[in-house]
Design a protein around this motif. Structure first.
Motif, PDB file in Angstrom:
ATOM      1  N   HIS A 103      40.153  53.440  46.163  1.00  8.22           N
ATOM      2  CA  HIS A 103      41.338  53.515  47.021  1.00  8.22           C
ATOM      3  C   HIS A 103      41.357  52.405  48.072  1.00  8.22           C
ATOM      4  O   HIS A 103      42.277  52.340  48.890  1.00  8.22           O
ATOM      5  CB  HIS A 103      41.383  54.871  47.730  1.00  8.22           C
ATOM      6  CG  HIS A 103      41.268  56.020  46.793  1.00  8.22           C
ATOM      7  ND1 HIS A 103      42.322  56.441  46.005  1.00  8.22           N
ATOM      8  CD2 HIS A 103      40.223  56.831  46.492  1.00  8.22           C
ATOM      9  CE1 HIS A 103      41.927  57.471  45.268  1.00  8.22           C
ATOM     10  NE2 HIS A 103      40.666  57.725  45.542  1.00  8.22           N
ATOM     11  N   ASP A 104      40.350  51.539  48.067  1.00  6.58           N
ATOM     12  CA  ASP A 104      40.222  50.505  49.089  1.00  6.58           C
ATOM     13  C   ASP A 104      41.175  49.357  48.799  1.00  6.58           C
ATOM     14  O   ASP A 104      41.182  48.797  47.706  1.00  6.58           O
ATOM     15  CB  ASP A 104      38.777  49.999  49.124  1.00  6.58           C
ATOM     16  CG  ASP A 104      38.503  49.052  50.284  1.00  6.58           C
ATOM     17  OD1 ASP A 104      39.185  49.165  51.325  1.00  6.58           O
ATOM     18  OD2 ASP A 104      37.597  48.213  50.155  1.00  6.58           O
ATOM     19  N   VAL A 105      41.984  48.999  49.808  1.00  9.18           N
ATOM     20  CA  VAL A 105      42.917  47.880  49.652  1.00  9.18           C
ATOM     21  C   VAL A 105      42.541  46.724  50.575  1.00  9.18           C
ATOM     22  O   VAL A 105      43.274  45.750  50.683  1.00  9.18           O
ATOM     23  CB  VAL A 105      44.384  48.319  49.898  1.00  9.18           C
ATOM     24  CG1 VAL A 105      44.809  49.313  48.833  1.00  9.18           C
ATOM     25  CG2 VAL A 105      44.577  48.884  51.294  1.00  9.18           C
ATOM     26  N   GLY A 106      41.392  46.831  51.216  1.00  4.48           N
ATOM     27  CA  GLY A 106      40.923  45.770  52.104  1.00  4.48           C
ATOM     28  C   GLY A 106      40.195  44.690  51.325  1.00  4.48           C
ATOM     29  O   GLY A 106      40.114  44.714  50.097  1.00  4.48           O
ATOM     30  N   ASP A 107      39.651  43.751  52.037  1.00  2.00           N
ATOM     31  CA  ASP A 107      38.909  42.640  51.450  1.00  2.00           C
ATOM     32  C   ASP A 107      37.553  43.147  50.969  1.00  2.00           C
ATOM     33  O   ASP A 107      36.726  43.573  51.776  1.00  2.00           O
ATOM     34  CB  ASP A 107      38.717  41.548  52.504  1.00  2.00           C
ATOM     35  CG  ASP A 107      37.992  40.322  51.972  1.00  2.00           C
ATOM     36  OD1 ASP A 107      37.384  40.389  50.884  1.00  2.00           O
ATOM     37  OD2 ASP A 107      38.036  39.296  52.674  1.00  2.00           O
ATOM     38  N   PRO A 108      37.275  43.132  49.658  1.00  2.51           N
ATOM     39  CA  PRO A 108      36.001  43.646  49.137  1.00  2.51           C
ATOM     40  C   PRO A 108      34.778  42.965  49.747  1.00  2.51           C
ATOM     41  O   PRO A 108      33.715  43.560  49.826  1.00  2.51           O
ATOM     42  CB  PRO A 108      36.073  43.377  47.639  1.00  2.51           C
ATOM     43  CG  PRO A 108      37.507  43.161  47.326  1.00  2.51           C
ATOM     44  CD  PRO A 108      38.142  42.651  48.592  1.00  2.51           C
ATOM     45  N   GLN A 109      34.924  41.727  50.185  1.00  8.15           N
ATOM     46  CA  GLN A 109      33.791  41.029  50.781  1.00  8.15           C
ATOM     47  C   GLN A 109      33.456  41.576  52.167  1.00  8.15           C
ATOM     48  O   GLN A 109      32.374  41.310  52.688  1.00  8.15           O
ATOM     49  CB  GLN A 109      34.078  39.536  50.868  1.00  8.15           C
ATOM     50  CG  GLN A 109      34.161  38.896  49.494  1.00  8.15           C
ATOM     51  CD  GLN A 109      34.424  37.402  49.587  1.00  8.15           C
ATOM     52  OE1 GLN A 109      35.091  36.932  50.491  1.00  8.15           O
ATOM     53  NE2 GLN A 109      33.883  36.669  48.626  1.00  8.15           N
TER      54      GLN A 109
END
Length: 134
Positions: free
Chosen positions: A27-33
């Motif tokens: 569900h994460d829409v942020g920067d994976p890094q």
């Protein structure tokens, strides 16, 4: 705030961060890094299918849900709490929300006032914020 207690102990026990990632990453829409912070904590910008969002910060001690919108994001929070076998403590400390299975694990001082619910998004949202108005 999400914590896990065992056998009535006063201090929360460590959380399974791999499980936290498994529940939140889809569900994460942020920067994976940026998911893993410098100190090893996890940071997620979670979005539910209805567009509701929350920022979620986790480390082995606990999870903080920051600025949750009304709606489906509470279902993601409920899934996380359920899979961790954890409880939700309102930041004011006035409300503790848990499933029946976790109630006995709470410290004695929290058991009397805890709200025992079925761990669904709707139930969590209603317990913490009151029923949603149409």
């Amino acid at each position: 705030m999400i914590y896990k207690f065992v056998d009535g102990g006063e201090a929360p026990v460590l959380l399974d961060l791999a499980l936290v990632r498994a529940v939140l990453e889809p569900h994460d829409v942020g920067d994976p890094q940026l998911t893993v912070g410098e100190e090893g904590g996890l940071e997620f910008w979670v979005r539910a299918s209805d567009g509701s969002e929350a920022e979620i910060f986790a480390d082995a001690q606990g999870v903080v849900v920051h600025r949750p919108h009304a709606g489906g994001v509470w279902g993601i929070v409920a899934e996380l709490v359920s899979r961790l076998g954890a409880v939700i403590i309102d930041p004011s400390g006035a409300v503790v929300v848990c499933q029946a299975e976790e109630h006995a694990h709470l410290p004695a001082g929290m058991q009397d006032d805890a709200i025992v619910i079925e761990m669904t998004g709707e139930a969590v949202e209603a317990a913490l914020l009151g029923p949603r108005r149409p």
